[in-house]
Structure formats: C-alpha cells, structure tokens
Scaffold this motif. Structure first.
Motif, PDB file in Angstrom:
ATOM      1  N   TYR A 129      40.620  31.587  48.652  1.00  0.00           N
ATOM      2  CA  TYR A 129      40.219  32.331  47.628  1.00  0.00           C
ATOM      3  C   TYR A 129      41.546  33.115  46.865  1.00  0.00           C
ATOM      4  N   PRO A 130      42.536  32.447  46.397  1.00  0.00           N
ATOM      5  CA  PRO A 130      43.727  33.166  45.821  1.00  0.00           C
ATOM      6  C   PRO A 130      43.277  33.940  44.587  1.00  0.00           C
ATOM      7  N   ALA A 131      42.491  33.404  43.801  1.00  0.00           N
ATOM      8  CA  ALA A 131      42.200  33.629  42.452  1.00  0.00           C
ATOM      9  C   ALA A 131      41.350  34.849  42.403  1.00  0.00           C
ATOM     10  N   LEU A 132      41.274  35.840  41.305  1.00  0.00           N
ATOM     11  CA  LEU A 132      40.450  36.968  40.936  1.00  0.00           C
ATOM     12  C   LEU A 132      39.159  36.246  40.624  1.00  0.00           C
ATOM     13  N   PHE A 133      37.874  36.826  40.913  1.00  0.00           N
ATOM     14  CA  PHE A 133      36.748  36.355  40.401  1.00  0.00           C
ATOM     15  C   PHE A 133      36.910  36.813  39.103  1.00  0.00           C
ATOM     16  N   SER A 134      36.941  37.852  38.483  1.00  0.00           N
ATOM     17  CA  SER A 134      36.689  38.336  37.058  1.00  0.00           C
ATOM     18  C   SER A 134      37.960  38.390  36.325  1.00  0.00           C
ATOM     19  N   GLY A 135      39.280  38.424  36.925  1.00  0.00           N
ATOM     20  CA  GLY A 135      40.259  38.298  36.104  1.00  0.00           C
ATOM     21  C   GLY A 135      40.871  39.789  36.278  1.00  0.00           C
ATOM     22  N   ASP A 136      40.147  40.803  36.703  1.00  0.00           N
ATOM     23  CA  ASP A 136      40.587  42.220  36.755  1.00  0.00           C
ATOM     24  C   ASP A 136      41.362  42.489  38.005  1.00  0.00           C
ATOM     25  N   PRO A 137      42.668  42.756  37.798  1.00  0.00           N
ATOM     26  CA  PRO A 137      43.251  42.905  38.975  1.00  0.00           C
ATOM     27  C   PRO A 137      42.927  44.011  39.831  1.00  0.00           C
ATOM     28  N   ASN A 138      42.151  44.919  39.518  1.00  0.00           N
ATOM     29  CA  ASN A 138      41.333  45.970  40.279  1.00  0.00           C
ATOM     30  C   ASN A 138      40.354  45.875  40.817  1.00  0.00           C
ATOM     31  N   GLU A 139      39.701  44.606  40.782  1.00  0.00           N
ATOM     32  CA  GLU A 139      38.334  44.219  41.323  1.00  0.00           C
ATOM     33  C   GLU A 139      38.410  44.097  43.060  1.00  0.00           C
ATOM     34  N   SER A 140      37.271  44.414  43.571  1.00  0.00           N
ATOM     35  CA  SER A 140      37.430  44.313  45.027  1.00  0.00           C
ATOM     36  C   SER A 140      37.530  43.129  45.453  1.00  0.00           C
ATOM     37  N   THR A 141      38.394  42.963  46.567  1.00  0.00           N
ATOM     38  CA  THR A 141      38.536  41.697  47.353  1.00  0.00           C
ATOM     39  C   THR A 141      37.420  41.268  48.160  1.00  0.00           C
ATOM     40  N   GLN A 142      36.556  42.198  48.438  1.00  0.00           N
ATOM     41  CA  GLN A 142      35.708  41.996  49.362  1.00  0.00           C
ATOM     42  C   GLN A 142      34.747  40.831  49.329  1.00  0.00           C
ATOM     43  N   PRO A 143      34.497  40.289  47.933  1.00  0.00           N
ATOM     44  CA  PRO A 143      33.528  39.224  47.964  1.00  0.00           C
ATOM     45  C   PRO A 143      34.422  38.012  48.231  1.00  0.00           C
TER      46      PRO A 143
END
Length: 394
Positions: A122-136
């Motif tokens: 999962y290299p890609a951000l889920f939301s597009g926000d670089p501050n999102e949590s990586t936990q999911p």
C-alpha cells in the motif's frame, strides 16, 4: 464440472470498481492491454480455485486502486516528481541465493531507506492527505500476511512475508502491470510472452515506475532523500543496463549460490506461492531453461559492460559472516561502517537465526530435475560460482 473458477469481474468492471472504491474518476487506459492479457491467463491456464479467484480479484483491485491514488497525488502535487533519489543499492541474484537476508541486514542498520511489506502493498495515500494516519494501510497489509500464513503456512519457511520487514520491489512494481513477477504466483504464459516481446522497454517501464514510487514515499515522509535506498528483486539480474539507465548512480550487489540448490528451492517456493490461488504449478524444466537464459544474459552483460558497478559474494559467505559482507558493501558504496552499524547487524542476526520458521526442504528429484541437466544448461554460471566460492574460501 470444472473445479476452476474465473475472476468474477471483467476488465471494465475491475476498472470501474477501482474508481468507485477510491472515489477517483480517472481513465487508467495505460493498464488496459496488460490487464486484458493477464486476465486471459488467470481465467485459463492459471486454473484458479474458488477462493483463489476472489483473492486474485482482490489483488488486482488493490493494484488498480494504488495506481489511481498515486496518479491523483502526482497530479495534485507536482513537487513529488522533483524528489531526488540518489545512489540506490540494488541487491541482485537468483531467488534463494541470499538476497532477502542481504536486504534485511542492510535495512536493520538504519543507514538505508527500505520498503517494509506494508509500503510495498500500500504505497499510496488513501485520502491524498500526506498527514493521514498510515495505520489503515498497515492493518490491511498485516491482514494479508495473516491470510497467507493461514492459507499456506509452509511458505514462510522459504520466505516470510512480515508487515514491517523489508520486502522486495517486485511485489510493488506489479502495480505498473508491466512486471515479470506475475509468474511467481500464477501460470501466466501469454502474459510472459507479451512481456518478453517488449524487450528492454518492459523492464525500463518497470524500473521507472519504481523510481516514481520512491519519490512518492519520500514526499510522504516515509523515507529520507539523505539516505540511499536498499532495493532488491530476483527479477533484476540480466537487466543491469535497464537498471542503470534509470538509476545511473546505482550500486549493484549480487549474491551467488549454486543453481543445484537455487533451482529446486525456487520450484518449491513457487509451488507454495501458487497454492493460495490455483491448482496449476510451474513447469520445473521450463523454469530451469528460463533461469538459464536470464543467467546467460547476465553473464553477457558482464562481458559487454566492463565498468559494471557490481560487488559479488557467495551465499555461503553471507551465511558465515553477514557483518563482514555488510562491511564490504559499505566500502563498495563509499559509506562509513560505524560501531553502531556493526551492533545493529549483530542484533538482527541474533533475532533472526537460520530456520527460525522451520527448515525449507527441497530436492532436485522432487521436481524431476538432475544435476547433469543443470550443470549442462547453466555451465557458464556454475563455473562462475565455483570460482567465486574458491576466491572466498567457502
């Protein structure tokens, strides 16, 4: 009635579902040709079983979703492309020759960027926000590791997929759909013929995608542009010119082991890798010939490129003294080898003894192969390994 199951979704349905899951309305037309060919193989010679067809569909959707999210973020943040990726170290070698140990030892030092399994998946951000949590993303990768362990527990004796362990690039570059590694998990003969027909451009496309992902991970703050990457895949040897065309300042580190051991070991591991998805397994004789062709291409590259930036060592030397090999790699790369580095390698060795997950057992006879057949078809490489082992005294 056939026990083999097609992937439920068509090509167009897969692309539409990826758009729905991500909420990104983009036409990913570049993927159509390879995905169409791949689907024909998966729905035919791969002989998927019922659970495997669903698992393979889920994998394809993961790859497609990652692509869309990465395209979204590159379009929204052109500064990603400006990231510098300097002097990466590529670990080459046949599968089962010590490439994983080499990568994980170097990763443990803290002196290199590396991709843990969860970032490969999962290299890609889920939301597009670089501050999102990586936990999911971590949780999703961890669930996949548990599924593999439950489905084919024997496979971890050969290669242990672990959420936070350094993992090879081939699983990541499948996301560009121009990747030779698809054969490791299913029988895909038409796809492999198509990939071979691309010539050098196929692997260049693969490695260019890798470079984009490295930039993307650095931009996310998951790696530092001040450290070299340590990268590895058993699909790289024989493609040294392609690697260097994309990464001209790269250093190549190659592990070597007699193919009398690696070929049957590869056959056994690929058997386990196929089992979660289908009933068709790799043809050992055909695989041996393909490996021989790639080794011959590698040896030809050595003859043709006289200044190839490559460091060689035998598998047995890494098993005997990983610290000494790591120190040689640091010297080769022009990096200081500190006492802290030495201590971290010793700690990794202590925490990862050989056969900790069980002994991986295989034989030539198990796959209808012979010593004479390998020594004939791979004569040049057999001689190369013998000379290298003699030079290292192992």
């Amino acid at each position: 009635m056939s026990s083999h199951y097609p992937i439920p979704m068509s090509l167009d349905e897969l692309l539409a579902e990826a758009r729905r899951l991500t909420g990104i309305d983009r036409d990913d037309n570049a993927v159509r040709e390879p995905l169409e060919i791949l689907l024909r193989d998966l729905n035919g010679p791969s002989c998927l079983h019922q659970h495997g067809a669903i698992a393979k569909q889920n994998k394809l959707l993961r790859l497609l979703c990652n692509r869309l999210r990465m395209q979204r973020d590159f379009a929204a943040h052109p500064e990603i492309a400006e990231q510098e990726v300097c002097a990466p170290v590529f670990v080459l070698g046949m599968a089962r020759s010590g490439t994983t140990k080499t990568q994980r030892v170097l990763a443990a030092t803290g002196d290199f960027n590396y991709m843990p399994f969860w970032q490969v998946q999962y290299p890609a951000l889920f939301s597009g926000d670089p501050n999102e949590s990586t936990q999911p993303r971590i949780d999703a990768a961890d669930a996949y590791c548990r599924w593999l362990d439950e489905t084919v527990p024997e496979s971890k004796t050969g290669h242990d997929f672990a959420t936070f362990a350094a993992e090879e690039d081939s699983l990541l570059t499948e996301q560009c759909f121009v990747a030779p590694s698809f054969f490791a998990y299913s029988e895909v003969p038409e796809y492999m013929t198509w990939f071979a027909g691309l010539g050098s451009q196929g692997m260049i496309t693969n490695v260019e995608f890798l470079k984009d992902v490295l930039k993307y991970l650095q931009w996310q703050g998951l790696a530092s542009a001040d450290k070299p990457w340590v990268l590895k895949a058993p699909t790289y040897y024989g493609f040294e010119p392609e690697l260097l065309s994309v990464f001209p300042d790269a250093k190549l580190v190659m592990t070597h082991r007699t193919p009398l051991a690696t070929v049957p070991s590869i056959c056994k591991l690929l058997k386990y890798f196929h089992m979660p998805f289908g009933d068709a397994f790799v043809d050992p004789v055909g695989l041996q010939s393909a490996l021989a062709g790639q080794l011959n291409l590698h040896l030809a590259n050595r003859q043709r490129i006289t200044d190839l930036p490559i460091l060689d060592y035998p598998f047995e030397a890494m098993v005997k003294n990983s610290t000494a090999i790591a120190e040689a790699i640091y010297q080769f790369c022009g990096m200081p080898f500190t006492e802290a580095t030495r201590s971290r390698i010793a700690a990794w060795d202590g925490e990862n003894p050989a056969h900790a997950k069980g002994k991986f057992v295989y034989s030539l006879e198990e796959f209808g192969l012979s010593q004479a057949g390998i020594e004939t078809e791979m004569a040049g490489y057999v001689a190369f390994v013998a000379e290298l082992r003699a030079r290292f005294g192992v």
